[in-house]
Design a protein around this motif. Structure first.
Motif, PDB file in Angstrom:
ATOM      1  N   GLN A  66      44.389  35.710  36.234  1.00  0.00           N
ATOM      2  CA  GLN A  66      44.252  34.436  35.513  1.00  0.00           C
ATOM      3  C   GLN A  66      44.534  33.278  36.460  1.00  0.00           C
ATOM      4  O   GLN A  66      45.583  33.217  37.090  1.00  0.00           O
ATOM      5  CB  GLN A  66      45.208  34.383  34.323  1.00  0.00           C
ATOM      6  CG  GLN A  66      45.150  33.066  33.549  1.00  0.00           C
ATOM      7  CD  GLN A  66      46.214  32.984  32.468  1.00  0.00           C
ATOM      8  OE1 GLN A  66      46.901  33.967  32.160  1.00  0.00           O
ATOM      9  NE2 GLN A  66      46.361  31.815  31.870  1.00  0.00           N
ATOM     10  N   TRP A  67      43.592  32.346  36.542  1.00  0.00           N
ATOM     11  CA  TRP A  67      43.740  31.162  37.393  1.00  0.00           C
ATOM     12  C   TRP A  67      44.662  30.158  36.715  1.00  0.00           C
ATOM     13  O   TRP A  67      44.444  29.766  35.569  1.00  0.00           O
ATOM     14  CB  TRP A  67      42.368  30.545  37.646  1.00  0.00           C
ATOM     15  CG  TRP A  67      42.386  29.209  38.325  1.00  0.00           C
ATOM     16  CD1 TRP A  67      42.277  27.983  37.740  1.00  0.00           C
ATOM     17  CD2 TRP A  67      42.510  28.955  39.733  1.00  0.00           C
ATOM     18  NE1 TRP A  67      42.324  26.978  38.668  1.00  0.00           N
ATOM     19  CE2 TRP A  67      42.471  27.551  39.912  1.00  0.00           C
ATOM     20  CE3 TRP A  67      42.656  29.788  40.842  1.00  0.00           C
ATOM     21  CZ2 TRP A  67      42.549  26.962  41.166  1.00  0.00           C
ATOM     22  CZ3 TRP A  67      42.754  29.192  42.091  1.00  0.00           C
ATOM     23  CH2 TRP A  67      42.699  27.798  42.243  1.00  0.00           C
ATOM     24  N   ILE A  68      45.699  29.706  37.413  1.00  0.00           N
ATOM     25  CA  ILE A  68      46.619  28.691  36.876  1.00  0.00           C
ATOM     26  C   ILE A  68      46.772  27.543  37.872  1.00  0.00           C
ATOM     27  O   ILE A  68      47.811  26.886  37.918  1.00  0.00           O
ATOM     28  CB  ILE A  68      47.998  29.298  36.538  1.00  0.00           C
ATOM     29  CG1 ILE A  68      48.618  29.995  37.758  1.00  0.00           C
ATOM     30  CG2 ILE A  68      47.916  30.245  35.356  1.00  0.00           C
ATOM     31  CD1 ILE A  68      50.062  30.426  37.544  1.00  0.00           C
ATOM     32  N   ASP A 108      48.376  23.455  43.919  1.00  0.00           N
ATOM     33  CA  ASP A 108      48.864  24.718  43.393  1.00  0.00           C
ATOM     34  C   ASP A 108      47.642  25.558  43.045  1.00  0.00           C
ATOM     35  O   ASP A 108      46.852  25.201  42.170  1.00  0.00           O
ATOM     36  CB  ASP A 108      49.725  24.478  42.152  1.00  0.00           C
ATOM     37  CG  ASP A 108      50.303  25.768  41.584  1.00  0.00           C
ATOM     38  OD1 ASP A 108      49.946  26.847  42.075  1.00  0.00           O
ATOM     39  OD2 ASP A 108      51.110  25.678  40.651  1.00  0.00           O
ATOM     40  N   SER A 167      46.459  23.926  39.746  1.00  0.00           N
ATOM     41  CA  SER A 167      46.574  22.552  39.265  1.00  0.00           C
ATOM     42  C   SER A 167      45.273  21.786  39.491  1.00  0.00           C
ATOM     43  O   SER A 167      44.404  22.217  40.251  1.00  0.00           O
ATOM     44  CB  SER A 167      47.730  21.837  39.976  1.00  0.00           C
ATOM     45  OG  SER A 167      47.509  21.817  41.379  1.00  0.00           O
ATOM     46  N   TYR A 185      37.951  30.429  44.210  1.00  0.00           N
ATOM     47  CA  TYR A 185      37.720  29.169  43.509  1.00  0.00           C
ATOM     48  C   TYR A 185      36.805  28.344  44.406  1.00  0.00           C
ATOM     49  O   TYR A 185      37.201  27.944  45.509  1.00  0.00           O
ATOM     50  CB  TYR A 185      39.034  28.428  43.251  1.00  0.00           C
ATOM     51  CG  TYR A 185      38.878  27.142  42.475  1.00  0.00           C
ATOM     52  CD1 TYR A 185      39.050  27.116  41.091  1.00  0.00           C
ATOM     53  CD2 TYR A 185      38.550  25.949  43.120  1.00  0.00           C
ATOM     54  CE1 TYR A 185      38.906  25.941  40.368  1.00  0.00           C
ATOM     55  CE2 TYR A 185      38.399  24.773  42.405  1.00  0.00           C
ATOM     56  CZ  TYR A 185      38.580  24.776  41.035  1.00  0.00           C
ATOM     57  OH  TYR A 185      38.421  23.599  40.332  1.00  0.00           O
ATOM     58  N   ASN A 231      53.805  40.963  33.574  1.00  0.00           N
ATOM     59  CA  ASN A 231      52.954  40.019  34.297  1.00  0.00           C
ATOM     60  C   ASN A 231      53.684  39.498  35.528  1.00  0.00           C
ATOM     61  O   ASN A 231      54.909  39.411  35.550  1.00  0.00           O
ATOM     62  CB  ASN A 231      52.553  38.847  33.404  1.00  0.00           C
ATOM     63  CG  ASN A 231      51.751  39.289  32.189  1.00  0.00           C
ATOM     64  OD1 ASN A 231      51.135  40.358  32.203  1.00  0.00           O
ATOM     65  ND2 ASN A 231      51.744  38.491  31.146  1.00  0.00           N
ATOM     66  N   THR A 267      53.478  36.358  38.579  1.00  0.00           N
ATOM     67  CA  THR A 267      52.874  35.136  39.105  1.00  0.00           C
ATOM     68  C   THR A 267      52.770  35.222  40.625  1.00  0.00           C
ATOM     69  O   THR A 267      53.791  35.348  41.312  1.00  0.00           O
ATOM     70  CB  THR A 267      53.693  33.893  38.718  1.00  0.00           C
ATOM     71  OG1 THR A 267      53.745  33.785  37.297  1.00  0.00           O
ATOM     72  CG2 THR A 267      53.059  32.629  39.290  1.00  0.00           C
ATOM     73  N   HIS A 321      48.118  40.137  35.326  1.00  0.00           N
ATOM     74  CA  HIS A 321      48.559  40.714  34.059  1.00  0.00           C
ATOM     75  C   HIS A 321      48.661  42.234  34.157  1.00  0.00           C
ATOM     76  O   HIS A 321      47.931  42.889  34.915  1.00  0.00           O
ATOM     77  CB  HIS A 321      47.577  40.338  32.940  1.00  0.00           C
ATOM     78  CG  HIS A 321      47.567  38.884  32.609  1.00  0.00           C
ATOM     79  ND1 HIS A 321      48.396  38.326  31.655  1.00  0.00           N
ATOM     80  CD2 HIS A 321      46.836  37.847  33.116  1.00  0.00           C
ATOM     81  CE1 HIS A 321      48.167  37.023  31.576  1.00  0.00           C
ATOM     82  NE2 HIS A 321      47.227  36.708  32.457  1.00  0.00           N
ATOM     83  N   SER A 328      47.703  29.045  42.294  1.00  0.00           N
ATOM     84  CA  SER A 328      48.342  30.313  41.981  1.00  0.00           C
ATOM     85  C   SER A 328      47.524  31.123  40.976  1.00  0.00           C
ATOM     86  O   SER A 328      46.645  30.611  40.273  1.00  0.00           O
ATOM     87  CB  SER A 328      49.743  30.070  41.423  1.00  0.00           C
ATOM     88  OG  SER A 328      50.523  29.306  42.314  1.00  0.00           O
ATOM     89  N   LEU A 329      47.864  32.411  40.900  1.00  0.00           N
ATOM     90  CA  LEU A 329      47.263  33.342  39.950  1.00  0.00           C
ATOM     91  C   LEU A 329      48.358  34.048  39.173  1.00  0.00           C
ATOM     92  O   LEU A 329      49.489  34.177  39.642  1.00  0.00           O
ATOM     93  CB  LEU A 329      46.420  34.398  40.668  1.00  0.00           C
ATOM     94  CG  LEU A 329      45.188  33.962  41.454  1.00  0.00           C
ATOM     95  CD1 LEU A 329      44.570  35.175  42.135  1.00  0.00           C
ATOM     96  CD2 LEU A 329      44.162  33.278  40.547  1.00  0.00           C
ATOM     97  N   ILE A 330      47.995  34.520  37.967  1.00  0.00           N
ATOM     98  CA  ILE A 330      48.856  35.427  37.213  1.00  0.00           C
ATOM     99  C   ILE A 330      48.178  36.792  37.182  1.00  0.00           C
ATOM    100  O   ILE A 330      47.006  36.905  36.809  1.00  0.00           O
ATOM    101  CB  ILE A 330      49.103  34.930  35.778  1.00  0.00           C
ATOM    102  CG1 ILE A 330      49.952  33.665  35.788  1.00  0.00           C
ATOM    103  CG2 ILE A 330      49.817  36.012  34.960  1.00  0.00           C
ATOM    104  CD1 ILE A 330      50.242  33.116  34.397  1.00  0.00           C
TER     105      ILE A 330
END
Length: 215
Positions: A92-94, A101, A96, A75, A38, A40, A107, A103-105
């Motif tokens: 994946q949305w991460i 923030d 804040s 978003y 994965n 980030t 995978h 950011s995305l992950i």
């Protein structure tokens, strides 16, 4: 692995910044990933006026080295949404809650994921008399390799750490030997003094001047 170390480092840095102060810190994303792991995709876009109500929209684009960029994630209206792309189901949305923030992950990284990721952040600040729009972009040139490549900086840091440990070990041994010799010498002096005292005849011991009495 260099990528994993960089991710942990920046993650700890952001965590410390969040605990110590409310100041938003813009830090660069990592640019190296390993196939099957994965990654980030870090995108920090700080608001200059946190006390002002703002509507934030985020768009993530991908541009391969030999093609045009395309929208892969966004978003908007308070909801994250994936677009049809080779990354669908792997993003994946991460972000804040304050959307500083965003950011995305990514995978299960693939070799074909190498290319440029563009994070576009649009904000509309709502003041009492007017509205003001701002835009910022973060570009991440991602390189995906089949196996992890050891970072030269990490290797150098490990070498320096081992050298420091070896130096401290030698210094500690020297200190122990020095202290042992110093204690042994003090014991020898004490033993010699006791031996000399015992060698004095008894009559001479009786004539040895004692401590003077106070008048």
């Amino acid at each position: 692995m260099a990528t994993w170390r960089n991710t942990v480092f920046w993650g700890l840095l952001l965590l410390m910044a969040g605990i110590c102060s409310p100041v938003c810190v813009e830090v660069p994303s990592g640019t190296e990933a390993v196939q099957g792991h994965n990654m980030t995709l870090l995108c920090i876009s700080c608001m200059q006026r946190e006390e002002v109500f703002a509507i934030t929209n985020v768009e993530w684009y991908f541009q391969p080295s030999d093609g045009n960029r395309s929208l892969i994630f966004e978003y908007a209206e308070g909801k994250p949404r994936e677009h049809s792309s080779p990354f669908k189901g792997r993003l994946q949305w991460i972000g804040s809650k304050d959307l500083q923030d965003v950011s995305l992950i990514l995978h299960n990284v693939k070799i074909t994921d190498s290319g440029r990721f563009i994070c576009n952040v649009n904000r509309t600040l709502h003041f009492e008399a007017h509205q003001h729009s701002t835009s910022s972009n973060v570009e991440i040139d991602l390189i995906v390799s089949e196996i992890a490549r050891e970072d030269f900086t990490s290797v150098l840091s490990e070498i320096m750490m081992y050298i420091l440990l070896a130096f401290l070990t030698v210094w500690l041994l020297i200190e122990v030997v020095y202290c042992y010799r110093k204690i042994s010498k003090a014991e020898e002096v004490t033993q010699e003094s006791v031996t000399d005292y015992l060698a004095i005849p008894s009559e001479n011991k009786e004539n040895c001047p004692g401590p003077e009495e106070e008048q």
